[in-house]
Design a protein around this motif. Structure first.
Motif, PDB file in Angstrom:
ATOM      1  N   TRP A 281       0.825  -1.203   0.000  1.00 12.26           N
ATOM      2  CA  TRP A 281       0.000   0.000   0.000  1.00 12.26           C
ATOM      3  C   TRP A 281       0.863   1.258   0.000  1.00 12.26           C
ATOM      4  O   TRP A 281       1.909   1.302   0.627  1.00 12.26           O
ATOM      5  CB  TRP A 281      -0.911   0.016   1.226  1.00 12.26           C
ATOM      6  N   GLU A 282       0.394   2.280  -0.701  1.00 13.73           N
ATOM      7  CA  GLU A 282       0.993   3.599  -0.663  1.00 13.73           C
ATOM      8  C   GLU A 282      -0.077   4.592  -0.196  1.00 13.73           C
ATOM      9  O   GLU A 282      -1.273   4.378  -0.403  1.00 13.73           O
ATOM     10  CB  GLU A 282       1.496   4.015  -2.055  1.00 13.73           C
ATOM     11  N   GLU A 283       0.359   5.666   0.410  1.00 12.25           N
ATOM     12  CA  GLU A 283      -0.581   6.687   0.855  1.00 12.25           C
ATOM     13  C   GLU A 283      -1.015   7.547  -0.330  1.00 12.25           C
ATOM     14  O   GLU A 283      -0.172   8.076  -1.060  1.00 12.25           O
ATOM     15  CB  GLU A 283       0.055   7.559   1.942  1.00 12.25           C
ATOM     16  N   ASP A 284      -2.319   7.655  -0.542  1.00  9.29           N
ATOM     17  CA  ASP A 284      -2.885   8.513  -1.578  1.00  9.29           C
ATOM     18  C   ASP A 284      -3.312   9.830  -0.925  1.00  9.29           C
ATOM     19  O   ASP A 284      -3.214   9.989   0.291  1.00  9.29           O
ATOM     20  CB  ASP A 284      -4.076   7.805  -2.231  1.00  9.29           C
ATOM     21  N   TYR A 285      -3.824  10.758  -1.746  1.00 10.52           N
ATOM     22  CA  TYR A 285      -4.173  12.070  -1.191  1.00 10.52           C
ATOM     23  C   TYR A 285      -5.292  11.970  -0.155  1.00 10.52           C
ATOM     24  O   TYR A 285      -5.351  12.770   0.781  1.00 10.52           O
ATOM     25  CB  TYR A 285      -4.563  13.024  -2.319  1.00 10.52           C
TER      26      TYR A 285
ATOM     27  N   GLY B 273      -6.482   8.570   0.970  1.00  8.75           N
ATOM     28  CA  GLY B 273      -6.644   7.171   1.342  1.00  8.75           C
ATOM     29  C   GLY B 273      -5.406   6.356   1.017  1.00  8.75           C
ATOM     30  O   GLY B 273      -4.281   6.810   1.198  1.00  8.75           O
ATOM     31  N   SER B 274      -5.616   5.140   0.501  1.00  9.74           N
ATOM     32  CA  SER B 274      -4.521   4.215   0.192  1.00  9.74           C
ATOM     33  C   SER B 274      -4.642   3.739  -1.241  1.00  9.74           C
ATOM     34  O   SER B 274      -5.747   3.610  -1.782  1.00  9.74           O
ATOM     35  CB  SER B 274      -4.551   3.017   1.145  1.00  9.74           C
ATOM     36  N   ILE B 275      -3.500   3.453  -1.867  1.00 10.17           N
ATOM     37  CA  ILE B 275      -3.473   2.975  -3.246  1.00 10.17           C
ATOM     38  C   ILE B 275      -2.421   1.882  -3.364  1.00 10.17           C
ATOM     39  O   ILE B 275      -1.389   1.919  -2.690  1.00 10.17           O
ATOM     40  CB  ILE B 275      -3.176   4.129  -4.233  1.00 10.17           C
ATOM     41  N   VAL B 276      -2.707   0.879  -4.206  1.00  9.68           N
ATOM     42  CA  VAL B 276      -1.741  -0.168  -4.516  1.00  9.68           C
ATOM     43  C   VAL B 276      -1.610  -0.242  -6.033  1.00  9.68           C
ATOM     44  O   VAL B 276      -2.607  -0.178  -6.763  1.00  9.68           O
ATOM     45  CB  VAL B 276      -2.169  -1.534  -3.922  1.00  9.68           C
ATOM     46  N   ARG B 277      -0.374  -0.330  -6.504  1.00  9.89           N
ATOM     47  CA  ARG B 277      -0.101  -0.403  -7.943  1.00  9.89           C
ATOM     48  C   ARG B 277       0.461  -1.786  -8.245  1.00  9.89           C
ATOM     49  O   ARG B 277       1.325  -2.298  -7.507  1.00  9.89           O
ATOM     50  CB  ARG B 277       0.891   0.679  -8.361  1.00  9.89           C
ATOM     51  N   PHE B 278      -0.001  -2.394  -9.360  1.00  4.64           N
ATOM     52  CA  PHE B 278       0.385  -3.764  -9.673  1.00  4.64           C
ATOM     53  C   PHE B 278       0.186  -4.027 -11.161  1.00  4.64           C
ATOM     54  O   PHE B 278      -0.377  -3.185 -11.884  1.00  4.64           O
ATOM     55  CB  PHE B 278      -0.438  -4.749  -8.840  1.00  4.64           C
ATOM     56  N   SER B 279       0.645  -5.187 -11.605  1.00  2.42           N
ATOM     57  CA  SER B 279       0.419  -5.638 -12.979  1.00  2.42           C
ATOM     58  C   SER B 279      -0.639  -6.731 -12.974  1.00  2.42           C
ATOM     59  O   SER B 279      -0.634  -7.600 -12.100  1.00  2.42           O
ATOM     60  CB  SER B 279       1.714  -6.183 -13.588  1.00  2.42           C
ATOM     61  N   ALA B 280      -1.551  -6.707 -13.952  1.00  2.10           N
ATOM     62  CA  ALA B 280      -2.635  -7.683 -13.981  1.00  2.10           C
ATOM     63  C   ALA B 280      -3.144  -7.854 -15.404  1.00  2.10           C
ATOM     64  O   ALA B 280      -2.828  -7.057 -16.301  1.00  2.10           O
ATOM     65  CB  ALA B 280      -3.772  -7.256 -13.055  1.00  2.10           C
ATOM     66  N   VAL B 281      -3.942  -8.903 -15.590  1.00  5.70           N
ATOM     67  CA  VAL B 281      -4.606  -9.155 -16.869  1.00  5.70           C
ATOM     68  C   VAL B 281      -6.088  -8.860 -16.690  1.00  5.70           C
ATOM     69  O   VAL B 281      -6.732  -9.456 -15.822  1.00  5.70           O
ATOM     70  CB  VAL B 281      -4.425 -10.615 -17.323  1.00  5.70           C
ATOM     71  N   PRO B 282      -6.655  -7.911 -17.457  1.00  3.87           N
ATOM     72  CA  PRO B 282      -8.086  -7.626 -17.329  1.00  3.87           C
ATOM     73  C   PRO B 282      -8.927  -8.779 -17.877  1.00  3.87           C
ATOM     74  O   PRO B 282      -9.069  -8.947 -19.091  1.00  3.87           O
ATOM     75  CB  PRO B 282      -8.278  -6.357 -18.169  1.00  3.87           C
ATOM     76  N   MET B 283      -9.459  -9.594 -17.017  1.00 12.36           N
ATOM     77  CA  MET B 283     -10.376 -10.674 -17.386  1.00 12.36           C
ATOM     78  C   MET B 283     -11.022 -11.219 -16.123  1.00 12.36           C
ATOM     79  O   MET B 283     -10.521 -11.035 -15.016  1.00 12.36           O
ATOM     80  CB  MET B 283      -9.656 -11.793 -18.146  1.00 12.36           C
TER      81      MET B 283
END
Length: 347
Positions: free
Chosen positions: A156-160, A162-172
Motif C-alpha cells: 500500500w501507498e498513501e494517496d491524497y 486514502g490508500s493505493i496499490v499499484r500492480f500488474s494484472a490481466v483484465p479478465m
C-alpha cells in the motif's frame, strides 16, 4: 494515544471463515466426484471413450489434481512442498500400476471392476499431469528466486485521501481463466490420448514415470507455456485506490470510479495464481465492473504476483457503506457484498 493513519492503512484485517457447506460447494473434490460419477455409467457399458464420458473423466481427473495442488499451496511452505513431492510420486505410482500391473490381473477381475479401473486410469492421466506441472512450477519459482532477496508482492501507498496499490494484472474475469484451464486440460488430454493410442508400443516400453515426463514435456508444458504467453501479452499496469468516499480501479487507460454506496460486491484475493480484484457496481451491468487477475500476469523483477491484504481502515470503510463480509474458505480471499434491501448509511 491512537495509532497513526499510516499504521492503520497497512494493518491487515482478519478474513471471516466460510461455513462448512460453502467450503464443500467450492471444493474441486466434490465436482470431481460428480463428473466421475456421471461418466461411470458409460464406462460400465463399455462406451467410456465416447466424447461425453471421455471429457467428464478428463475434467474430473484434472479437478482431483487441482484440488490436491491447491491444498499443498495452502499449507506452510515446507510442509506443502513435501506433500506435493509425495503426491507426485504417488500419482506416478498409480500410472505405473495401471499400465504395468493391472493388465496382468485385470482378466481375472469382474467386468464392473475392470470398467471402474479403466475410468480411474483415464482420470489419473490429467490428475498426474497437473500435479507434476504444479511441482515443476513450484521448482521453477524457487529457481527464479534471487539468492539475496525474495520477490515481494506490491504494498500500500498513501494517496491524497486514502490508500493505493499499484500492480500488474490481466483484465479478465475468473471464469475466463477457468475456461482457459479447462480447455487446456481437454486439449492436452485429447492429444495425450491420441499419442498413447498411436504409439502404444513405444508408450508401453517407456514405463509410466518416463511416459509422464515425456507427455509433460511434449504436450503439457507447451500448452501451459502458450497460456502463460497469452496472458503475459495482455498484462497491463493497474492500480486500486480506496479514498474517503469512493474507490478507483485503473487498468491501462480504463478507469472505474465508484462511490462506496454504489459498490455491489468487492472480491479481493491476495495470493496464488488466482490473486485478483473484482469490483461490481450496483445495477449498471458490465459498464460498472472491473476484473483484474494478478496471479497470471507478467510481473516486474523482484515483484511477486499478489496483492496486499485489505487494511482495517479499508474494511471499516466498506462495512460503513453497507457492504457485508462473506465468509470464505480460502486463506487470503475477502469478499464484501451489499445485502439486498439493506440501504447503506448516509453521511
Amino acid at each position: 494515544m491512537s495509532r497513526s493513519r499510516t499504521e492503520e492503512s497497512i494493518d491487515p484485517a482478519p478474513a471471516p471463515r466460510a461455513s462448512a457447506s460453502r467450503r464443500l460447494i467450492a471444493s474441486p473434490w466434490l465436482w470431481a466426484g460428480v463428473l466421475l460419477a456421471g461418466a461411470l455409467p458409460w464406462y460400465l457399458v463399455g462406451e467410456g471413450l465416447e466424447l461425453v464420458p471421455f471429457l467428464l473423466g478428463l475434467i474430473g481427473g484434472w479437478l482431483c489434481g487441482l484440488g490436491f495442488v491447491n491444498a499443498t499451496f495452502r499449507m506452510p511452505s515446507r510442509r506443502g512442498a513435501i506433500v506435493h513431492v509425495v503426491g507426485a510420486v504417488v500419482a506416478g505410482a498409480v500410472l505405473w500400476f495401471s499400465t504395468q500391473i493391472w493388465p496382468d490381473v485385470a482378466p481375472a477381475m469382474p467386468e464392473g471392476l475392470r470398467s471402474v479401473a479403466f475410468l480411474v486410469q483415464m482420470a489419473s492421466i490429467p490428475a498426474a499431469g497437473w500435479i507434476w506441472l504444479g511441482l515443476i512450477s513450484r521448482i521453477t519459482a524457487l529457481a527464479r528466486r534471487p539468492a539475496r532477496e525474495a520477490p515481494v508482492p506490491p504494498g500500500w501507498e498513501e494517496d491524497y485521501d486514502g490508500s493505493i496499490v499499484r500492480f500488474s494484472a490481466v483484465p479478465m474475469r475468473l471464469r475466463t481463466l477457468t475456461l482457459q484451464i479447462v480447455a487446456l486440460v481437454a486439449v492436452g488430454g485429447v492429444v495425450c490420448t491420441v499419442l498413447l493410442i498411436a504409439f502404444d508400443d513405444v508408450a508401453m516400453s517407456l514405463g509410466p514415470r518416463i511416459l509422464v515426463i515425456v507427455l509433460g514435456a511434449a504436450v503439457a508444458l507447451p500448452l501451459y507455456g502458450l497460456l502463460r504467453l497469452r496472458n503475459s501479452r495482455h498484462t497491463v499496469d493497474c492500480s486500486v485506490a480506496f479514498g474517503a468516499k469512493r474507490m478507483r480501479v485503473t487498468a491501462a487507460d480504463s478507469t472505474l470510479e465508484l462511490e462506496y454506496d454504489h459498490v455491489a460486491e468487492l472480491t479481493w484475493v491476495t495470493g496464488t495464481d488466482y490473486a485478483r480484484v473484482d469490483v461490481v457496481g450496483v445495477g449498471a451491468g458490465d459498464a460498472a465492473r472491473q476484473s483484474l487477475v494478478v496471479g497470471v500476469a507478467r510481473q516486474s523483477p523482484g515483484v511477486a504476483p499478489g496483492l496486499p491484504s485489505l487494511s482495517r481502515r479499508i474494511v471499516r470503510t466498506l462495512e460503513a457503506a453497507g457492504l457485508s463480509p462473506v465468509p470464505q474458505r480460502r486463506t487470503g480471499t475477502s469478499v464484501y457484498r451489499r445485502i439486498p434491501h439493506a440501504p447503506a448509511p448516509r453521511g
